[in-house]
Write an enzyme that holds these catalytic residues in place. Structure first.
Site, PDB file in Angstrom:
ATOM      1  CG  ASP A  76      -1.504   1.250   1.611  1.00  0.00           C
ATOM      2  OD1 ASP A  76      -2.824   1.239   0.979  1.00  0.00           O
ATOM      3  OD2 ASP A  76      -1.146   2.462   1.692  1.00  0.00           O
TER       4      ASP A  76
ATOM      5  CE1 TYR B  27       0.596   7.690   2.687  1.00  0.00           C
ATOM      6  CE2 TYR B  27       1.180   5.537   1.959  1.00  0.00           C
ATOM      7  CZ  TYR B  27       0.205   6.621   2.622  1.00  0.00           C
ATOM      8  OH  TYR B  27      -0.859   6.077   3.372  1.00  0.00           O
TER       9      TYR B  27
ATOM     10  CE  LYS C 234      -3.780   4.747   0.807  1.00  0.00           C
ATOM     11  NZ  LYS C 234      -2.493   4.442   0.801  1.00  0.00           N
TER      12      LYS C 234
ATOM     13  CG  HIS D  22      -4.659   9.972   0.575  1.00  0.00           C
ATOM     14  ND1 HIS D  22      -3.218   9.845   0.226  1.00  0.00           N
ATOM     15  CD2 HIS D  22      -4.826   9.440   1.872  1.00  0.00           C
ATOM     16  CE1 HIS D  22      -2.458   9.533   1.144  1.00  0.00           C
ATOM     17  NE2 HIS D  22      -3.472   9.136   2.410  1.00  0.00           N
TER      18      HIS D  22
END
Length: 294
Positions: free
Chosen positions: A48, A53, A82, A115
């Site tokens: 994931d 990120y 996401k 997200h």
């Protein structure tokens, strides 16, 4: 309950998703690549990540090497990413997602999530996810950090029902109302921060239960997730912990212990939409969570 590291749940569109995976929040590209390699080495089948990120490139590199090193094919791995908050909206989502696929070195993802429910755009973003799904570039689509009201907004107009809602979920934050709603709608709840960013590991009540099974507190929590029918994605950048987090299939918590942990809920979130509003950024959107203003 007979489970193993390849055990899957069946999403509402029939796609099989591993119940245990590994997350890569708060690690850079180099660390993400190494963590993904280690995860595949130790049998994980689900990874994931997210554009927010700032490590999709690293995940792509780690996947490529991990697949080769372990004689695996792309279809053997379940990959989630996401849609970035700053990319939301119909056209922008479709355009920017192509760059995410390029960074991940794949032509599809197994699960694509919104997200956060960015005000004013999450409904049009969902329509873009439905189009990506129809194009076969995502095998399943879902949301993350959506409360009941925002889930209901999606469901009113959706032609494809969300398959997953990824939420902060751990013994001190069990999201019971949201989980019950998701259960009613046949939407799987997936736990981010299942170990409470480390804070839950110090709970003496959990330590007492862990001692009974000769396991770590982390292993007890992850096993509890599985027995609650929660998809869980612990994050670690240390190989020993990645391996240990997967060593949860040689024991089973008793019903009494599961119920005891159920009683630890304090509705204690570390992050929630009410304190995480997306204000936009006239100077351009940043790629990394560490650079957000909120």
């Amino acid at each position: 309950m007979s489970l193993n590291i390849e055990s899957c749940v069946t999403l509402n569109n029939g796609v099989k998703m591993p119940q245990l995976g590994m997350g890569v929040w708060q690690v850079n590209n180099t660390q993400a690549a190494q963590s993904v390699e280690w995860a595949l080495k130790h049998g994980y089948k689900a990874i994931d990540t997210a554009k927010q990120y700032g490590n999709e490139k690293g995940v792509g590199i780690g996947l490529k090497k991990g697949l080769a090193d372990n004689n695996l094919k792309r279809e053997d791995i379940f990959l989630t990413t996401k849609i970035y908050n700053g990319d939301q909206g119909y056209e922008s989502t479709l355009e920017q997602f192509e760059g995410q696929l390029k960074n991940l070195q794949t032509d599809y993802v197994d699960l694509l999530l919104i997200h956060w429910p960015v005000d004013g755009t999450y409904l049009s973003t969902w329509k873009a996810l439905e189009e990506i799904y129809r194009q076969g570039k995502a095998r399943a689509i879902g949301v993350s950090n959506f409360n009941i009201t925002k889930l209901q907004d999606i469901l009113k107009t959706a032609s494809v029902k969300p398959a997953v809602n990824q939420m902060e979920f751990h013994p001190l934050c069990q999201e019971e109302d949201i989980k019950n709603f998701c259960d009613e709608q046949n939407i799987y709840l997936e736990a981010w921060s299942p170990l409470g960013s480390g804070s839950v590991l110090k709970d003496t009540r959990l330590q007492k239960i862990a001692d009974k099974y000769n396991k770590s507190v982390a292993q007890v929590i992850l096993r509890w997730d599985l027995q609650r029918d929660i998809i869980t994605i612990p994050k670690s950048s240390h190989e020993a912990r990645i391996e240990q987090n997967a060593d949860i299939f040689d024991f089973e918590l008793s019903d009494d212990d599961v119920n005891e942990i159920n009683g630890f809920d304090l509705d204690k979130r570390s992050l929630w939409y009410g304190s995480f509003t997306w204000h936009g950024n006239p100077d351009g959107y940043k790629d990394s969570v560490e650079e957000w203003d909120d």
